[in-house]
Design a protein around this motif. Structure first.
Motif: not given
Length: 167
Positions: A61-62, A57-58
């Motif tokens: 977002y990145t 998920k991170q």
């Protein structure tokens, strides 16, 4: 019911342009990121889009943040270049000059030269990488018979001529 996405996706290109870019893309890493953006254009959340890609998920977002800031260029992989070399650029230039004075270096001999001159230890594999970066080619050494006379070719020609005359 899915909660509406709190982060807006910038539309730096149309869906048609994005599809065209996906068809033309050859870099697998960049292609994966473009599919993520396409899913985001299709009103999927970051979490749903990244699940389809198979990343965290991170990471999603990145990627979205980089897309929003820089568009297509923001998705390109950013490599930091790895670990710094043990030899400075000036030392590498000196090494290259030393190595070009002879053309019969073995990898082991080059490694010993580096250690002797610069007090730096490298593995044989890394020495091969350095030599390759210098544009030097690796070749199997040509064996020389210590018993061979200096004028061996000339002697062979003479003997061949004599043999041809006797035939």
């Amino acid at each position: 019911m899915v909660r509406p996405e709190g982060i807006f996706i910038e539309r730096h290109m149309t869906v048609e342009e994005l599809d065209k870019q996906i068809k033309l893309e050859k870099n697998a890493t960049l292609l994966k990121r473009l599919y993520f953006i396409k899913y985001r254009y299709g009103e999927l959340s970051v979490e749903e889009s990244i699940q389809r890609i198979g990343s965290s998920k991170q990471t999603g977002y990145t990627w979205q943040e980089r897309w929003n800031q820089d568009g297509y260029d923001g998705l390109k992989p950013r490599y930091s270049g790895g670990r710094r070399s043990k030899l400075a650029d000036k030392q590498k230039e000196q090494l290259k000059i030393m190595l070009t004075k002879r053309d019969d270096w073995t990898t082991e001999a080059a490694r010993e030269l580096i250690f002797k001159e610069f007090d730096v230890k490298y593995s044989l594999k890394q020495v091969r990488v350095i030599l390759h970066n210098f544009g030097m080619k690796l070749a199997k050494p040509y064996s020389h018979d210590y018993r061979r006379p200096d004028d061996a070719e000339e002697q062979l020609k003479k003997k061949s001529r004599r043999w041809m005359m006797t035939q």
